[in-house]
Design a protein around this motif. Structure first.
Motif, PDB file in Angstrom:
ATOM      1  N   PRO A   1      27.653  45.706  29.859  1.00 40.51           N
ATOM      2  CA  PRO A   1      28.017  46.941  29.177  1.00 40.51           C
ATOM      3  C   PRO A   1      29.439  47.437  29.473  1.00 40.51           C
ATOM      4  O   PRO A   1      29.877  48.438  28.903  1.00 40.51           O
ATOM      5  CB  PRO A   1      26.985  47.947  29.699  1.00 40.51           C
ATOM      6  CG  PRO A   1      26.591  47.420  31.027  1.00 40.51           C
ATOM      7  CD  PRO A   1      26.682  45.917  30.925  1.00 40.51           C
TER       8      PRO A   1
ATOM      9  N   LYS B   1      31.967  49.155  26.858  1.00 36.85           N
ATOM     10  CA  LYS B   1      31.237  49.449  25.628  1.00 36.85           C
ATOM     11  C   LYS B   1      30.880  50.935  25.566  1.00 36.85           C
ATOM     12  O   LYS B   1      30.738  51.586  26.579  1.00 36.85           O
ATOM     13  CB  LYS B   1      29.972  48.599  25.551  1.00 36.85           C
ATOM     14  CG  LYS B   1      30.278  47.110  25.487  1.00 36.85           C
ATOM     15  CD  LYS B   1      29.025  46.317  25.255  1.00 36.85           C
ATOM     16  CE  LYS B   1      29.231  44.844  25.085  1.00 36.85           C
ATOM     17  NZ  LYS B   1      30.474  44.243  25.354  1.00 36.85           N
TER      18      LYS B   1
ATOM     19  N   ALA C   1      26.500  50.827  22.011  1.00 36.42           N
ATOM     20  CA  ALA C   1      26.380  49.413  22.366  1.00 36.42           C
ATOM     21  C   ALA C   1      25.554  49.218  23.641  1.00 36.42           C
ATOM     22  O   ALA C   1      24.986  48.145  23.848  1.00 36.42           O
ATOM     23  CB  ALA C   1      27.768  48.802  22.542  1.00 36.42           C
TER      24      ALA C   1
END
Length: 133
Positions: free
Chosen positions: A104, A107, A111
């Protein structure tokens, strides 16, 4: 009966492993000891991860990335790696799983949600195995 211990490890301990630890801790409700660590810990938890977890009622705002130690691995019954390669020490008698999950880092929360939900599914399946054995 001893309480199983699970260690989640990723590189920065700022996203995937933090979400996994919080989710398992929440679902296990004391039936499993949960820890997380990073092979190269970041300075802070990813803000999009904090927000995605807040959306489902889990507060990571007081959490912080922790370094991976040999002692943490030695204490764990199950070690789950998430993209940290060979940085995790291996001890006989431990169960090792490698969860291939999108990172992640960088993001936004939109997302991060699918990553969180994927981790949640995996954590629930792991918990079912741990408490039924």
């Amino acid at each position: 009966m001893t309480t199983p211990e699970v260690l989640f490890v990723c590189v920065h301990n700022a996203g995937r492993s933090q979400m996994a630890a919080a989710l398992l801790g929440h679902h296990a409700a004391g039936r499993v000891t949960v820890r997380s660590a990073g092979s190269a810990p970041a300075d802070t938890i990813n803000p999009a991860v904090v927000e995605a977890m807040r959306e489902i009622g889990l507060d990571l705002s007081k959490e912080f990335p922790k370094p991976l130690t040999t002692e943490a691995v030695r204490a764990a019954d199950v070690v789950i790696t998430m993209g940290c390669g060979d940085a995790c020490p291996v001890f006989p008698g431990k169960r090792y799983l490698d969860w291939r999950l999108e990172d992640p880092a960088g993001k936004d929360v939109d997302a991060v949600r699918p990553i969180r939900d994927d981790i949640d599914r995996r954590v629930r399946a792991l918990l079912a195995e741990l408490v039924s054995s």
